[in-house]
Design a protein around this motif. Sequence first.
Motif: not given
Length: 350
Positions: A331-350
């Motif tokens: 489909x033109x996408x890539x598997x990502x092997x992480x917890x895959x949090x919502x982007x807002x939560x990923x930013x919160x952790x950074x």
Amino acid sequence: MYGIIDKLYKTNNATEEELLFVLNNIDDDSKKYLIEKSNEIRLRVYGKKVYLRGLIEFTNYCVRNCMYCGIRAKNAKADRYRLTKEDILECADIGDRLGYKTYVLQGGEDPYFTDEVMIDIIKSIKAKYPNNAITLSLGERSYESYEKMFKAGADRYLLRHETASKELYENLHPGASFENRRKCLSDLKKIGYQIGAGFMVGLPNQTNEDLVKDLLYIKELDPEMCGIGPFIPQKDTPLGKEEGGTLEATTTLLGIIRLLLPNVLLPATTALGSVHPLGREQGLKAGGNVVMPNLSPTRVRDKYALYDGKICTGDEAAECRNCIEGRINRSGFEVEVTRGDNIKWQRREM
Ligand code: 5AD
Ligand code: FES
């Protein structure tokens, strides 16, 4: 039409009338434009990444009687099962090896799984896999119950609101409360879970006006995740002879949701894959960025029969893993092997 889609794209908002206009009047060309725009937003926010969740369907006992659902209490034909803690931990091992860094523990509302039993399961998984996320999907419980399971280590909770029309909700859920379902979602949010709401498309008697209510409710609630899929009849339920929802209607709604909530985690659901051989691929192209391959033991797969024609019931977890990666890549996408949090939560952790 194009003006409304552009407005959605630019402002992530639209009025009730505008949303209804889109649902009533979308045609092949404007649909193509909608999907183009929603894919653009998805690429901007999440890139080509698709997050994987390993779905463990751990009990099909349920005290509820949702009119559409194959595991409703009154369905005497459902072949009931419960997984043990050991079974669940075994699924977690297999899942971790396959690269699933989130487990979704899903089941009917089964009184056997008390807070104590759930806490033990959650703590045991977290002790072994502290970096993997646990998502629960066990229906309506009390504030205290949700809080205890959160403190035990659960990270996220999926509780679809099913439909934002009170009348439709009450007709589909005998003895259940529309208000309590919403209270559960707000309790979960307050406690600190990443929450997932969502609804079915093409329910009997559901109108575009009802679907607009779903869109407005989702916009207001602003959940981290939103699971939507077509209604599919299950022969041993009261709605077994009704028409099901379509791929087209579902992908239109996925596209609109991506425009309304750019950051949302949006699964291309198993139900979508069950109504069309390329349903999940179409879902990803319409803005979806999550898939939830089945991790339940093969011997119970076909028993978690919420609807007829469910895909993947005969496949080992590893087969689903390979199958899904191929589908994502094609489909033109890539598997990502992480917890895959919502982007807002990923930013919160950074
Ligand atoms: N068709 C499609 N989806 C269904 N679900 C339950 N029964 C059906 C059905 N017959 C969905 C509900 C529930 C989720 C786990 O599965 O939305 O929240
Ligand atoms: Fe299960 Fe394709 S994802 S067989």
